[in-house]
Write an enzyme that holds these catalytic residues in place. Sequence first.
Site, short mmCIF file in Angstrom:
data_model
loop_
_atom_site.label_atom_id
_atom_site.label_comp_id
_atom_site.label_asym_id
_atom_site.label_seq_id
_atom_site.Cartn_x
_atom_site.Cartn_y
_atom_site.Cartn_z
CB CYS A 1 5.07 3.64 -1.71
SG CYS A 1 5.42 2.95 -3.29
CB CYS B 1 2.50 1.60 -3.86
SG CYS B 1 3.30 3.10 -4.05
#
Length: 256
Positions: A162, A81
């Site tokens: 993400c 992420c």
Amino acid sequence: IYLGVVHSHVLSSYSPSSENLKKTIIDKCEAFIQNNKSSSANNCQKIWSAFEQAFVGRDPCNVPMEAYDPLMHTVIQDPVCNRMLFWSKTKKIVHDFTEKRDCFLTLEDTLVGFIMNGLTWCGKEKSNETFTTGCPGWTDCVNNTVRSFWNRASAAFADAACGDVTAMLNGSIATPFSPTSIFATIEVKRFKAAKIKSLSVVLVTKENKGTTCDDPSLQDLQKEIDPKLKYNCKAVPESKIQDCISHPDTACGACW
Ligand code: AVW
């Protein structure tokens, strides 16, 4: 004549290109795991087997991206992420940039992208051979062996996206968000607002020339993404990114 017969017999039973592709892929896989200990749960032999079953024995123009599902399910890759870097028409500069830095990761910096990057491969109907030459080119047919792989791997990379996501686009061309690119046709369509906070476009420009963030194609990009996802765009001179490439110690946050 005698030598000719021996020669063709040796060629057909030895099949050197297939052996070389297997070795190349397993060597690259193992080298990657050596340098990225977080990938050590991967088994390179299993990856090769899953890879090979996608295209061996198939018409090289008729390999759908789903053929690589078993490969993508075999590869173990942790999502990263906030560090994922997408790109379109900026292949060289983006990889020169990520090469000496850990703050951003492109598909080609992940195990499966690293292994296949730069390779060509295909099979043939009713044959168990693997070829590395004479394969269809990128635009010769839609479902060619290599293109379908990149479509499938890109889909997985985008599915995993993400946090804060970055995309490096080319401000020196008329349409930085090219509607036929993998970025437009596959990746952006799979961005999930539930997992992604923001999309930051880095528009690489040649000294205040070319396209700006107001470009119609970038407005199309903004319209494509879920409105819950924050969007921003910044035009960054190529020279500034080149400086960061020459000085790998520069903090990533200072590059744009
Ligand atoms: P790209 P994408 N002939 O720079 O958004 C031969 O357009 O598509 O960026 N090779 C081609 C052709 C073609 N007509 N078109 C594309 N390619 C190959 C995966 C060529 O190797 C990453 F995650 C070219 O350098 C990025 O976010 C490469 O495809 C995104 O997808 C990229 O074409 C980049 O694909």
